[in-house]
Design a protein around this motif. Structure first.
Motif, PDB file in Angstrom:
ATOM      1  N   LEU A 254      85.003 -32.340  -2.367  1.00 60.48           N
ATOM      2  CA  LEU A 254      84.720 -31.013  -1.862  1.00 60.48           C
ATOM      3  C   LEU A 254      83.371 -31.087  -0.846  1.00 60.48           C
ATOM      4  CD1 LEU A 254      85.237 -29.553  -5.543  1.00 60.48           C
ATOM      5  CD2 LEU A 254      86.776 -29.423  -3.490  1.00 60.48           C
ATOM      6  N   VAL A 255      83.439 -30.293  -0.244  1.00 60.84           N
ATOM      7  CA  VAL A 255      82.223 -29.713   0.799  1.00 60.84           C
ATOM      8  C   VAL A 255      82.200 -28.187   0.617  1.00 60.84           C
ATOM      9  CG1 VAL A 255      82.516 -31.531   2.234  1.00 60.84           C
ATOM     10  CG2 VAL A 255      83.464 -29.493   2.885  1.00 60.84           C
ATOM     11  N   CYS A 256      80.881 -27.809   0.981  1.00 61.47           N
ATOM     12  CA  CYS A 256      80.652 -26.045   0.855  1.00 61.47           C
ATOM     13  C   CYS A 256      81.282 -25.764   2.655  1.00 61.47           C
ATOM     14  CB  CYS A 256      79.205 -25.873   0.982  1.00 61.47           C
ATOM     15  SG  CYS A 256      79.037 -24.158   1.256  1.00 61.47           S
TER      16      CYS A 256
ATOM     17  N   MET B 166      83.733 -36.392  -9.655  1.00 63.82           N
ATOM     18  CA  MET B 166      82.251 -35.922  -9.318  1.00 63.82           C
ATOM     19  C   MET B 166      81.720 -34.791  -8.688  1.00 63.82           C
ATOM     20  SD  MET B 166      80.650 -40.081  -9.500  1.00 63.82           S
ATOM     21  CE  MET B 166      81.098 -40.358  -7.581  1.00 63.82           C
ATOM     22  N   CYS B 167      82.770 -34.541  -7.686  1.00 61.65           N
ATOM     23  CA  CYS B 167      82.637 -33.347  -6.958  1.00 61.65           C
ATOM     24  C   CYS B 167      82.784 -32.185  -7.847  1.00 61.65           C
ATOM     25  CB  CYS B 167      83.520 -33.397  -5.582  1.00 61.65           C
ATOM     26  SG  CYS B 167      83.170 -34.310  -4.200  1.00 61.65           S
ATOM     27  N   VAL B 168      83.879 -32.003  -8.582  1.00 58.00           N
ATOM     28  CA  VAL B 168      84.153 -31.089  -9.641  1.00 58.00           C
ATOM     29  C   VAL B 168      82.959 -31.021 -10.448  1.00 58.00           C
ATOM     30  CG1 VAL B 168      85.639 -30.187 -11.315  1.00 58.00           C
ATOM     31  CG2 VAL B 168      86.635 -31.217  -9.451  1.00 58.00           C
TER      32      VAL B 168
ATOM     33  N   ALA C 294      80.034 -29.401  -8.373  1.00 63.59           N
ATOM     34  CA  ALA C 294      80.292 -28.124  -8.347  1.00 63.59           C
ATOM     35  C   ALA C 294      79.807 -27.271  -9.820  1.00 63.59           C
ATOM     36  CB  ALA C 294      81.649 -27.700  -7.840  1.00 63.59           C
ATOM     37  N   GLU C 295      80.386 -27.872 -10.846  1.00 62.11           N
ATOM     38  CA  GLU C 295      80.213 -27.035 -12.181  1.00 62.11           C
ATOM     39  C   GLU C 295      78.639 -27.072 -12.559  1.00 62.11           C
ATOM     40  OE1 GLU C 295      81.145 -24.986 -15.521  1.00 62.11           O
ATOM     41  OE2 GLU C 295      82.374 -25.493 -14.131  1.00 62.11           O
ATOM     42  N   ALA C 296      78.159 -28.012 -12.189  1.00 61.22           N
ATOM     43  CA  ALA C 296      76.507 -28.281 -12.464  1.00 61.22           C
ATOM     44  C   ALA C 296      75.786 -27.295 -11.643  1.00 61.22           C
ATOM     45  CB  ALA C 296      75.970 -29.540 -12.061  1.00 61.22           C
TER      46      ALA C 296
END
Length: 107
Positions: free
Chosen positions: A31-33, A61-63, A66-68
């Motif tokens: 995931l990227v912004c 780890m991307c998920v 993002a949740e953090a």
């Protein structure tokens, strides 16, 4: 709710070549912004050079990152950015950014 368009980078530095397109659903995607100037560094810190338009599996780890950044980001039915909380751009704007990042078609 109004979607916010992606702001395209004005120019790429010489070190940044076009990203490659992939359509492999078996690859783990990161995931990227979509509003970041470059799509080379994922939320998890991984460096990449490919946009996978057929992604089915996202890096855990991307998920988690993002949740953090925005707790509950995945529970909301509306798609919004975990980086700044703004609504994500619509699919058309994302497709335009993908075309921008991938550059002209290769012969």
């Amino acid at each position: 709710m109004q979607n916010h368009p992606i702001e395209h980078p004005v120019s790429l530095s010489e070190e940044q070549s076009d990203l490659q397109l992939s359509s492999n659903p078996d690859d783990i995607s990161h995931l990227v912004c979509c509003r970041q100037m470059t799509w080379r560094t994922a939320f998890c810190g991984a460096q990449g050079d490919t946009i996978n338009v057929a992604a089915e599996t996202i890096c855990t780890m991307c998920v988690e990152q993002a949740e953090a950044m925005w707790p509950g980001v995945w529970a909301d039915p509306e798609s919004f950015c975990p980086v700044d909380g703004r609504p994500c751009p619509d699919e058309h704007d994302i497709d335009l950014r993908i075309a921008w990042e991938a550059g002209p078609p290769q012969a």
